[in-house]
Design a protein around this motif. Structure first.
Motif, PDB file in Angstrom:
ATOM      1  N   PHE A  47       0.862  -1.164   0.000  1.00 46.45           N
ATOM      2  CA  PHE A  47       0.000   0.000   0.000  1.00 46.45           C
ATOM      3  C   PHE A  47       0.900   1.215   0.000  1.00 46.45           C
ATOM      4  CE2 PHE A  47       0.229  -1.001   4.628  1.00 46.45           C
ATOM      5  CZ  PHE A  47       0.813   0.162   5.084  1.00 46.45           C
ATOM      6  N   VAL A  48       0.439   2.240  -0.657  1.00 47.51           N
ATOM      7  CA  VAL A  48       1.193   3.487  -0.634  1.00 47.51           C
ATOM      8  C   VAL A  48       0.567   4.370   0.438  1.00 47.51           C
ATOM      9  CG1 VAL A  48       1.873   3.391  -3.049  1.00 47.51           C
ATOM     10  CG2 VAL A  48      -0.229   4.548  -2.428  1.00 47.51           C
ATOM     11  N   THR A  49       1.388   5.219   1.020  1.00 46.78           N
ATOM     12  CA  THR A  49       0.883   6.187   1.976  1.00 46.78           C
ATOM     13  C   THR A  49       0.146   7.272   1.181  1.00 46.78           C
ATOM     14  OG1 THR A  49       3.026   7.273   1.911  1.00 46.78           O
ATOM     15  CG2 THR A  49       2.666   5.652   3.651  1.00 46.78           C
ATOM     16  N   PRO A  50      -0.740   8.043   1.828  1.00 47.42           N
ATOM     17  CA  PRO A  50      -1.677   8.890   1.077  1.00 47.42           C
ATOM     18  C   PRO A  50      -1.030   9.907   0.137  1.00 47.42           C
ATOM     19  CG  PRO A  50      -2.449   8.634   3.323  1.00 47.42           C
ATOM     20  CD  PRO A  50      -1.077   8.013   3.278  1.00 47.42           C
ATOM     21  N   ASP A  51       0.210  10.277   0.370  1.00 43.66           N
ATOM     22  CA  ASP A  51       0.879  11.157  -0.579  1.00 43.66           C
ATOM     23  C   ASP A  51       2.094  10.480  -1.197  1.00 43.66           C
ATOM     24  OD1 ASP A  51      -0.445  13.747  -1.043  1.00 43.66           O
ATOM     25  OD2 ASP A  51      -0.368  13.869   1.145  1.00 43.66           O
ATOM     26  N   SER A  68       3.309 -14.709  11.282  1.00 37.06           N
ATOM     27  CA  SER A  68       3.098 -14.547   9.847  1.00 37.06           C
ATOM     28  C   SER A  68       2.332 -13.257   9.641  1.00 37.06           C
ATOM     29  CB  SER A  68       2.335 -15.743   9.266  1.00 37.06           C
ATOM     30  OG  SER A  68       3.211 -16.826   9.102  1.00 37.06           O
ATOM     31  N   GLN A  69       3.077 -12.192   9.358  1.00 33.61           N
ATOM     32  CA  GLN A  69       2.408 -10.917   9.099  1.00 33.61           C
ATOM     33  C   GLN A  69       1.616 -11.057   7.796  1.00 33.61           C
ATOM     34  OE1 GLN A  69       5.626 -10.845  10.397  1.00 33.61           O
ATOM     35  NE2 GLN A  69       4.980 -10.087  12.393  1.00 33.61           N
ATOM     36  N   ASP A  70       0.446 -10.483   7.785  1.00 31.43           N
ATOM     37  CA  ASP A  70      -0.463 -10.736   6.673  1.00 31.43           C
ATOM     38  C   ASP A  70      -0.835  -9.420   5.999  1.00 31.43           C
ATOM     39  OD1 ASP A  70      -1.698 -12.589   5.096  1.00 31.43           O
ATOM     40  OD2 ASP A  70      -3.400 -12.913   6.398  1.00 31.43           O
ATOM     41  N   LEU A  71      -2.088  -9.301   5.579  1.00 35.74           N
ATOM     42  CA  LEU A  71      -2.493  -8.114   4.847  1.00 35.74           C
ATOM     43  C   LEU A  71      -2.306  -6.865   5.685  1.00 35.74           C
ATOM     44  CD1 LEU A  71      -3.748  -7.977   1.955  1.00 35.74           C
ATOM     45  CD2 LEU A  71      -3.456 -10.219   2.926  1.00 35.74           C
ATOM     46  N   ALA A  72      -2.111  -5.775   5.025  1.00 34.85           N
ATOM     47  CA  ALA A  72      -1.806  -4.521   5.702  1.00 34.85           C
ATOM     48  C   ALA A  72      -2.477  -3.388   4.949  1.00 34.85           C
ATOM     49  CB  ALA A  72      -0.297  -4.308   5.729  1.00 34.85           C
ATOM     50  N   ASP A  73      -2.648  -2.286   5.623  1.00 37.87           N
ATOM     51  CA  ASP A  73      -3.223  -1.123   4.954  1.00 37.87           C
ATOM     52  C   ASP A  73      -2.670   0.136   5.598  1.00 37.87           C
ATOM     53  OD1 ASP A  73      -4.678   0.307   3.126  1.00 37.87           O
ATOM     54  OD2 ASP A  73      -6.653  -0.313   3.840  1.00 37.87           O
ATOM     55  N   SER A  74      -2.825   1.219   4.867  1.00 39.80           N
ATOM     56  CA  SER A  74      -2.300   2.504   5.290  1.00 39.80           C
ATOM     57  C   SER A  74      -3.417   3.318   5.929  1.00 39.80           C
ATOM     58  CB  SER A  74      -1.773   3.235   4.061  1.00 39.80           C
ATOM     59  OG  SER A  74      -1.389   4.537   4.380  1.00 39.80           O
ATOM     60  N   GLY A  75      -3.068   4.027   6.991  1.00 40.72           N
ATOM     61  CA  GLY A  75      -4.013   4.985   7.531  1.00 40.72           C
ATOM     62  C   GLY A  75      -4.213   6.115   6.539  1.00 40.72           C
ATOM     63  N   TRP A 110      -0.062   6.335  10.075  1.00 43.70           N
ATOM     64  CA  TRP A 110      -0.080   5.031  10.726  1.00 43.70           C
ATOM     65  C   TRP A 110      -0.308   3.930   9.692  1.00 43.70           C
ATOM     66  CZ3 TRP A 110       0.311   4.373  16.156  1.00 43.70           C
ATOM     67  CH2 TRP A 110       0.431   5.577  16.869  1.00 43.70           C
ATOM     68  N   GLY A 111       0.151   2.741  10.018  1.00 47.54           N
ATOM     69  CA  GLY A 111      -0.083   1.570   9.183  1.00 47.54           C
ATOM     70  C   GLY A 111      -0.569   0.420  10.048  1.00 47.54           C
ATOM     71  N   PHE A 112      -1.267  -0.520   9.430  1.00 46.41           N
ATOM     72  CA  PHE A 112      -1.900  -1.618  10.161  1.00 46.41           C
ATOM     73  C   PHE A 112      -1.583  -2.928   9.443  1.00 46.41           C
ATOM     74  CE2 PHE A 112      -4.207   2.326  10.338  1.00 46.41           C
ATOM     75  CZ  PHE A 112      -4.316   2.556  11.704  1.00 46.41           C
ATOM     76  N   ILE A 113      -1.044  -3.875  10.169  1.00 41.57           N
ATOM     77  CA  ILE A 113      -0.661  -5.156   9.571  1.00 41.57           C
ATOM     78  C   ILE A 113      -1.293  -6.275  10.387  1.00 41.57           C
ATOM     79  CG2 ILE A 113       1.251  -6.595   8.764  1.00 41.57           C
ATOM     80  CD1 ILE A 113       3.134  -4.209   9.292  1.00 41.57           C
ATOM     81  N   GLY A 148     -11.470   2.146  -4.858  1.00 43.76           N
ATOM     82  CA  GLY A 148     -11.809   1.570  -3.557  1.00 43.76           C
ATOM     83  C   GLY A 148     -10.885   1.908  -2.407  1.00 43.76           C
ATOM     84  N   ASP A 149      -9.599   2.093  -2.642  1.00 41.65           N
ATOM     85  CA  ASP A 149      -8.691   2.365  -1.528  1.00 41.65           C
ATOM     86  C   ASP A 149      -8.420   3.853  -1.348  1.00 41.65           C
ATOM     87  OD1 ASP A 149      -8.185  -0.210  -0.452  1.00 41.65           O
ATOM     88  OD2 ASP A 149      -7.031  -0.686  -2.246  1.00 41.65           O
ATOM     89  N   THR A 150      -9.200   4.675  -2.016  1.00 45.39           N
ATOM     90  CA  THR A 150      -8.999   6.117  -1.893  1.00 45.39           C
ATOM     91  C   THR A 150      -9.866   6.669  -0.759  1.00 45.39           C
ATOM     92  OG1 THR A 150     -10.814   6.815  -3.328  1.00 45.39           O
ATOM     93  CG2 THR A 150      -8.763   6.191  -4.418  1.00 45.39           C
ATOM     94  N   VAL A 151      -9.770   7.966  -0.555  1.00 51.38           N
ATOM     95  CA  VAL A 151     -10.627   8.606   0.451  1.00 51.38           C
ATOM     96  C   VAL A 151     -12.044   8.842  -0.093  1.00 51.38           C
ATOM     97  CG1 VAL A 151      -8.717   9.684   1.693  1.00 51.38           C
ATOM     98  CG2 VAL A 151      -9.779  10.898  -0.225  1.00 51.38           C
ATOM     99  N   SER A 152     -12.252   8.549  -1.390  1.00 53.74           N
ATOM    100  CA  SER A 152     -13.588   8.764  -1.966  1.00 53.74           C
ATOM    101  C   SER A 152     -13.908   7.678  -2.993  1.00 53.74           C
ATOM    102  CB  SER A 152     -13.658  10.150  -2.623  1.00 53.74           C
ATOM    103  OG  SER A 152     -12.690  10.255  -3.657  1.00 53.74           O
TER     104      SER A 152
END
Ligand code: K7E
Ligand code: CUA
Length: 674
Positions: free
Chosen positions: A195-199, A258-265, A272-275, A477-481
């Motif tokens: 995942f990329v961070t928002p900027d 086993s770290q799995d799916l992750a997403d960016s705040g 922040w990031g979540f794994i 889908g992964d955007t803010v809108s």
């Protein structure tokens, strides 16, 4: 509560909508916009439908998906190709494949990895330094991520991980070609992200299975807890060309889960990031203490909770500058420092979780537990409070604080069997794939985002997919809108959906209409994907993509700058220097110049070919029989080859792209004198 089942056997009107059953035209179940007698109201269309056995619902779906010849799709979906090692660009809603983008695997149509330097260089640079001597020619693409500006896809670059070998590839969306493969230091496998961070400051990738640290050393599985480690890698994106700058990247040591799916705040959780993770049991398979088989699937499913890793990446980026220890080319923050600096926290997540997805507001993080029929929704504001108040329910075996589950969890929804991944609309809904239940569940998030008079944390409806669904993707889908209109189910099996073709069946991608997020979800179309297993996809509005039509004359696509070997017509030549023969060749409709190359067996041939065309789509190939060389030179491109002419003979080379009426004449000779 709306439920909808697809009961084709009952015909077009067999719909359950809002608890109303409308079977057959007699009920006037006119959800399809039909004319009440089961037809389209147009005699020609009705005749076609009758002849082909199509129902009004079929006709409607065909129209929803139809993109007239010569017109463009509204969206492009970039879908992973799994162990094909490629990325597939698919127009939507037509579900037409636009391009297979070569990434980790040689691809002959684009001449990627068959002698010319773009593919060969990128593939070679993708070989990890440790262990020495790797020569990787495939990967397992899982999670594509489009670059973002202010939390919106910006259509500049695309990143995708290699699940098998702990690498990532960067695809330049100006020409839809892979420009870089980066082996992630201190990781042998990868999963979390991309995942990329928002900027687009960083693209995140984390390990799937832990590996023995330090890289290149050996430790038996009996030393799993002490010697094996996972990693969360934050790869710095160069804002000018999208390439990864390893020296400005950083990594954080993780426990051997086993770290799995992750997403960016995003928005309120930006920074922040979540794994997710599983196997916090640290099971290794093999046999148990009693000598009985103890496969990983059993050993890793003991605990009722695994851990969502919560990472403060913005702070970590600063800490890396002082505490990061250069480790195989990248500053690495030890787990000890990460804990001391407050960079990492854990949150219990129920029962072998898989997906971890952040909603468009950035407030909610949804986790699906494969062995639990619920999704669990965490509230970022509660997470922040728990961190500030040191509201811990304990620490893991490595000393990472565990935030109190009840303090940070804001809701659970029973969605069905085998919840995996979640996408969102702008109406406060989550959509979770149900691997075991073969469907997608739509539910509401928390009170501040729920709309349309719905109750928070409530199952709204489910739609059936065919069959086991893995990921799902919504438009933007992964955007803010998110765009609330299309969703694609990326299914693992198709079983009987397509004509039989032997034991290996295509996977099935299914297009679903979200109706503005207001539902009911409606399955529109099937698309067989017979060229790779899809995992994740991202769907971008087509008008955000600005690919070039031509390369500037003499461009090296690897640098996007003028190649030092570029020529214009009239500069073609052959020079010999000792046993090195260097050729500057042009290609245009319908000849190469020069078209005869004479060398001695054993000579090194350095061949620079410039496609001197400046006409859109005027691609020429260059293939040499028996030398395994095949390139595709787009208009304006300069490509380089270097090979030893070790096979004596008169070898024909030719253009592989049917470029003109005299394409068959676009050929020449490589004469290798013994
Ligand atoms: Cu669920 Cu690798 Cu994203 Cu496949 S993973 S489905
Ligand atoms: Cu050039 Cu065919």
């Amino acid at each position: 509560m709306h439920k909808r089942f697809y009961l084709k056997a009952f015909g077009a009107m067999a719909l359950l909508v809002g608890g109303l059953i409308a079977i057959g035209a007699a009920c006037g179940g006119d959800d399809d916009g039909g004319n009440g007698n089961g037809g389209s109201g147009n005699a020609d269309l009705d005749a076609i439908a009758a002849e082909r056995g199509l129902t009004p619902e079929d006709m409607k779906h065909a129209l929803q998906q139809f993109v007239p010849p010569g017109t463009y799709d509204d969206y492009v979906m970039f879908a992973s190709g799994g162990h094909s090692g490629q990325v597939f660009a698919i127009g939507m809603p037509s579900m037409r494949i636009l391009k297979a983008i070569a990434a980790f695997t040689p691809e002959p149509w684009q001449g990627y990895g068959y002698g010319s330097d773009l593919g060969n260089t990128v593939l070679a640079e993708g070989n990890p330094a440790i262990p020495e001597g790797t020569d990787l020619t495939w990967g397992d693409t899982h999670h594509p991520a489009i670059s973002e500006t202010s939390g919106e896809y910006d259509g500049r670059w695309l990143y995708i991980n290699d699940r098998a070998n702990g690498r990532l590839a960067m695809v330049d969306l100006t020409d839809w070609r892979t420009k870089q493969i980066v082996p992630v230091p201190n990781a042998q496998t990868s999963h979390g992200g991309m995942f990329v961070t928002p900027d687009s400051e960083y693209v995140h990738i984390s390990s799937k299975f832990p590996m023995v640290w330090p890289a290149g050393s050996y430790a038996d599985l009996t030393e799993y807890k002490d010697k094996y480690r996972g990693v969360s890698a934050w790869m710095k994106i160069d804002p000018n060309d999208g390439k990864i700058n390893l020296a400005e990247s950083f990594e954080i040591e993780l426990p051997p889960y086993s770290q799995d799916l992750a997403d960016s705040g995003k928005l309120i959780s930006d920074g922040w990031g979540f794994i997710g993770s599983w196997n916090t049991e640290m099971a290794t398979g093999g046999v148990g203490p009693d000598g009985a088989p103890n496969p990983l699937e059993a050993g890793a499913s003991q605990n009722n909770f695994d851990f969502l890793h919560v990472i403060n990446w913005k702070k970590a980026a600063e800490v890396a500058k002082t505490k990061g220890v250069e480790t195989n080319g990248v500053p690495l923050i030890s787990l000890e420092d990460a804990i001391a600096e407050g960079l990492i926290y854990l949150i219990p997540e129920p029962k072998s979780p898989h997906g971890a997805d952040v909603d468009p507001t950035g407030r909610y993080i949804v986790v699906g537990g494969k062995l639990d029929p619920h999704v669990t929704v965490y509230d970022f504001t509660k997470i922040q409070d728990a961190i500030a108040n040191k509201d811990y329910e304990g620490e893991d075996p490595f000393g990472i604080p565990i935030l109190t589950f009840d303090s940070v969890m804001s809701g659970q929804v029973e969605v069905g069997a085998g919840p995996l991944h979640t996408q969102f609309d702008s109406q406060g809904h989550g959509y979770t794939s149900l691997f075991l239940a073969n469907g997608i569940a739509k539910f509401t998030l928390g009170e501040d985002v729920v709309k349309n008079g719905e109750q928070p944390y409530t199952l709204i409806e489910t739609v059936t997919t065919n069959y086991n669904i893995g990921h799902l993707a919504t438009a933007e889908g992964d955007t803010v809108s998110p765009d609330d209109n299309y969703m694609v189910a990326l299914n693992k099996w198709s079983i009987d959906r397509f004509a039989p073709q032997g034991p290996l069946h295509p996977q099935n991608e299914q297009l679903i209409d979200l109706k503005g997020g207001l539902g009911p979800m409606e399955l529109i179309a099937d698309m067989p994907m017979g060229i790779g297993e899809p995992h994740y996809a991202q769907i971008i509005k087509a008008d955000k993509l600005n690919p070039i039509e031509l390369y500037e004359p003499g461009t090296d696509p690897l640098t996007m700058e003028k190649s030092p070997y570029a020529i214009v017509g009239g500069e073609e030549r052959i020079e010999r220097n000792g046993n090195v023969v260097e050729v500057w060749m042009s290609a245009t409709r319908s000849h190469y110049s020069p078209d005869i190359i004479r060398v001695k067996q054993g000579d090194t041939v350095k061949l620079h070919i410039t496609n001197i065309e400046q006409t859109r789509d005027a691609t020429h190939g260059f293939a040499v029989g028996m030398y395994n060389i095949q390139a595709s030179l787009d208009a304006g491109e300069t490509a380089n080859f270097e090979f030893v002419a070790d096979k004596s003979g008169a070898w024909n080379f030719y253009c592989t792209e049917f470029c003109s009426a005299l394409h068959l004449e676009m050929a020449g000779w490589l004469l290798v004198e013994p």
